[in-house]
Design a protein around this motif. Structure first.
Motif, PDB file in Angstrom:
ATOM      1  N   ARG A  93       0.798  -1.058   0.159  1.00  0.00           N
ATOM      2  CA  ARG A  93       0.051   0.113  -0.101  1.00  0.00           C
ATOM      3  C   ARG A  93       0.826   1.080   0.003  1.00  0.00           C
ATOM      4  O   ARG A  93       0.952   1.849   0.876  1.00  0.00           O
ATOM      5  CB  ARG A  93      -1.003   0.067   1.077  1.00  0.00           C
ATOM      6  CG  ARG A  93      -2.412  -0.751   1.058  1.00  0.00           C
ATOM      7  CD  ARG A  93      -2.203  -1.860   0.339  1.00  0.00           C
ATOM      8  NE  ARG A  93      -3.660  -2.672   0.134  1.00  0.00           N
ATOM      9  CZ  ARG A  93      -3.603  -3.509  -1.026  1.00  0.00           C
ATOM     10  NH1 ARG A  93      -2.687  -4.261  -1.598  1.00  0.00           N
ATOM     11  NH2 ARG A  93      -4.915  -4.138  -1.061  1.00  0.00           N
ATOM     12  N   GLU A  94       1.572   1.493  -1.305  1.00  0.00           N
ATOM     13  CA  GLU A  94       2.299   2.559  -1.323  1.00  0.00           C
ATOM     14  C   GLU A  94       2.017   3.455  -2.427  1.00  0.00           C
ATOM     15  O   GLU A  94       1.384   2.915  -3.476  1.00  0.00           O
ATOM     16  CB  GLU A  94       3.779   2.311  -1.752  1.00  0.00           C
ATOM     17  CG  GLU A  94       4.538   1.573  -0.528  1.00  0.00           C
ATOM     18  CD  GLU A  94       5.745   0.732  -0.976  1.00  0.00           C
ATOM     19  OE1 GLU A  94       6.385   0.691  -2.057  1.00  0.00           O
ATOM     20  OE2 GLU A  94       6.435  -0.012  -0.029  1.00  0.00           O
ATOM     21  N   ASP A  95       2.026   4.770  -2.536  1.00  0.00           N
ATOM     22  CA  ASP A  95       1.445   5.743  -3.451  1.00  0.00           C
ATOM     23  C   ASP A  95       2.328   5.312  -4.887  1.00  0.00           C
ATOM     24  O   ASP A  95       3.325   4.965  -4.681  1.00  0.00           O
ATOM     25  CB  ASP A  95       1.755   7.291  -3.031  1.00  0.00           C
ATOM     26  CG  ASP A  95       1.235   7.556  -1.799  1.00  0.00           C
ATOM     27  OD1 ASP A  95       0.333   6.944  -1.380  1.00  0.00           O
ATOM     28  OD2 ASP A  95       1.581   8.663  -1.260  1.00  0.00           O
ATOM     29  N   PHE A  96       1.705   5.339  -5.797  1.00  0.00           N
ATOM     30  CA  PHE A  96       1.977   5.028  -7.189  1.00  0.00           C
ATOM     31  C   PHE A  96       1.723   6.177  -8.162  1.00  0.00           C
ATOM     32  O   PHE A  96       0.745   6.650  -8.220  1.00  0.00           O
ATOM     33  CB  PHE A  96       1.143   4.011  -7.810  1.00  0.00           C
ATOM     34  CG  PHE A  96       1.500   3.392  -9.171  1.00  0.00           C
ATOM     35  CD1 PHE A  96       2.663   2.913  -9.554  1.00  0.00           C
ATOM     36  CD2 PHE A  96       0.814   3.624 -10.205  1.00  0.00           C
ATOM     37  CE1 PHE A  96       3.039   2.418 -10.660  1.00  0.00           C
ATOM     38  CE2 PHE A  96       0.752   3.289 -11.476  1.00  0.00           C
ATOM     39  CZ  PHE A  96       2.144   2.669 -11.682  1.00  0.00           C
ATOM     40  N   VAL A  97       3.070   6.553  -8.600  1.00  0.00           N
ATOM     41  CA  VAL A  97       3.036   7.738  -9.753  1.00  0.00           C
ATOM     42  C   VAL A  97       3.204   7.138 -10.868  1.00  0.00           C
ATOM     43  O   VAL A  97       4.483   6.652 -11.273  1.00  0.00           O
ATOM     44  CB  VAL A  97       3.833   8.791  -9.160  1.00  0.00           C
ATOM     45  CG1 VAL A  97       4.022   9.806 -10.292  1.00  0.00           C
ATOM     46  CG2 VAL A  97       3.672   9.235  -7.767  1.00  0.00           C
ATOM     47  N   ALA A  98       2.351   7.169 -11.882  1.00  0.00           N
ATOM     48  CA  ALA A  98       2.496   6.518 -13.326  1.00  0.00           C
ATOM     49  C   ALA A  98       2.991   7.482 -14.089  1.00  0.00           C
ATOM     50  O   ALA A  98       3.082   8.652 -14.147  1.00  0.00           O
ATOM     51  CB  ALA A  98       1.135   6.207 -13.692  1.00  0.00           C
ATOM     52  N   ALA A  99       3.925   7.031 -15.213  1.00  0.00           N
ATOM     53  CA  ALA A  99       4.712   7.543 -15.940  1.00  0.00           C
ATOM     54  C   ALA A  99       3.418   8.470 -16.691  1.00  0.00           C
ATOM     55  O   ALA A  99       2.690   8.040 -17.149  1.00  0.00           O
ATOM     56  CB  ALA A  99       5.396   6.773 -16.903  1.00  0.00           C
ATOM     57  N   HIS A 100       3.937   9.828 -16.713  1.00  0.00           N
ATOM     58  CA  HIS A 100       2.883  10.775 -17.663  1.00  0.00           C
ATOM     59  C   HIS A 100       3.546  12.063 -17.931  1.00  0.00           C
ATOM     60  O   HIS A 100       4.522  12.210 -17.580  1.00  0.00           O
ATOM     61  CB  HIS A 100       1.827  10.925 -16.848  1.00  0.00           C
ATOM     62  CG  HIS A 100       1.902  11.833 -15.610  1.00  0.00           C
ATOM     63  ND1 HIS A 100       2.486  11.238 -14.471  1.00  0.00           N
ATOM     64  CD2 HIS A 100       1.759  13.270 -15.396  1.00  0.00           C
ATOM     65  CE1 HIS A 100       2.620  12.259 -13.602  1.00  0.00           C
ATOM     66  NE2 HIS A 100       2.208  13.406 -14.391  1.00  0.00           N
ATOM     67  N   ASP A 101       3.277  12.519 -19.073  1.00  0.00           N
ATOM     68  CA  ASP A 101       3.634  13.899 -19.348  1.00  0.00           C
ATOM     69  C   ASP A 101       2.646  15.115 -19.296  1.00  0.00           C
ATOM     70  O   ASP A 101       2.904  16.111 -19.618  1.00  0.00           O
ATOM     71  CB  ASP A 101       4.377  13.863 -20.716  1.00  0.00           C
ATOM     72  CG  ASP A 101       3.324  13.705 -21.991  1.00  0.00           C
ATOM     73  OD1 ASP A 101       2.211  13.366 -21.591  1.00  0.00           O
ATOM     74  OD2 ASP A 101       3.713  13.112 -23.061  1.00  0.00           O
TER      75      ASP A 101
END
Ligand SMILES: NC(=O)c1ccc[n+]([C@@H]2O[C@H](COP(=O)([O-])OP(=O)(O)OC[C@H]3O[C@@H](n4cnc5c(N)ncnc54)[C@H](OP(=O)(O)O)[C@@H]3O)[C@@H](O)[C@H]2O)c1
Length: 247
Positions: A93-101
């Protein structure tokens, strides 16, 4: 619009000290289109120019992101299938920052992971969803496979005092539009997390008992908040635009 550290004479006022203590979170503007009686379900209102006026006004704030509740997000999210997950290690249960621009963000509060996102963006704005730790591994795997970012707002309930600074720290969100519905607005009100109101009052007397209103607060947790009127303006189609600072 962001709070400064001193007035023009260099004095730090009590109000500014309060604002400064909040400076680690985004500046929050609640932007809404209620009827004259504060109701917000617009279906059946038959106001052609109102939603255009709403979007046009929203754009003038040049916000980095908008946030809405799970119910209001349903029509934007879609109806994708969440695949079952029988095997595999537990997903932390850790924050997830997806690749994005993207440089702007569409955010939902969805504590138990009900939204079935079709895509990781809404009109080019990257999707971030705020969850509790109680969501299933299958749902987290689904979000990751879609490239959707997520933050945990608490173990079993969402703590806005934790979520808002995280949105600023992880995504650089400095100005956030809070755009309904009543429950999410009410939770921000209860958490004293609204800086400003931007209210486009529609020329409608709705009268529908029991439907969502501008602020619907659970358990009467929020004391009534005083507002300071900052501006008012007549808009097209009989709409009145009211702007308030929350004291
Ligand atoms: N006129 C306007 O300007 C305007 C703007 C936006 C929306 N609307 C209308 O408003 C209606 C929906 O309003 P609503 O009040 O029923 O729903 P809502 O605020 O859109 O969504 C409420 C749901 O979001 C989740 N949620 C939001 N804040 C939370 C928090 N702090 N902690 C935990 N969960 C949180 C919960 O999801 P779970 O139920 O999954 O726990 C909650 O039930 C729709 O008809 C929409 O069209 C009108």
């Amino acid at each position: 619009m962001s709070p400064s550290s001193a007035d023009r004479f260099g004095n730090v006022t009590p109000f500014m000290m309060l604002a400064m203590s909040d400076a680690k979170r985004p500046y929050v503007i609640c932007h809404m289109l209620p009827s004259i009686d504060g109701r917000i379900v617009t279906r059946g209102w038959d106001l052609t120019s109102a939603s255009r006026e709403y979007e046009r006004t929203a754009a003038t704030f040049k916000a980095d992101a908008w946030i809405i509740g799970r119910i209001s997000m349903e029509p934007y999210a879609g109806k994708a299938r969440v695949p079952a997950r029988r095997n595999g290690a537990r997903i932390p249960r850790e924050d997830f920052v997806a690749a994005h621009d993207a440089t702007s963000y569409a955010i939902a509060i969805d504590p138990s992971g009900k939204l079935r996102w079709n895509a990781a963006d809404i009109d080019g704005e990257h999707v971030i969803t705020i969850l509790t730790e109680q969501v299933s591994d299958a749902y987290l795997a689904f979000l990751q496979s879609k490239g959707i970012s997520y933050l945990f707002g608490g173990r079993s309930r969402i703590d806005l005092a934790k979520v808002l600074p995280a949105l600023r720290a992880r995504f650089g969100i400095r100005k956030l539009l809070l755009e309904g519905g009543g429950k999410i607005n009410g939770s921000f009100l209860a958490a004293n997390a609204i800086d400003e109101l931007s209210i486009l009052v529609a020329p409608i007397a709705d009268g529908s008992i029991g439907t969502p209103t501008l602020f619907d607060v659970d358990d009467h947790r929020a004391p009534p908040r005083k507002l300071s009127l900052v501006a008012m303006e007549k808009r097209t189609g009989g709409i009145v635009w009211l702007r308030y600072k929350v004291r």
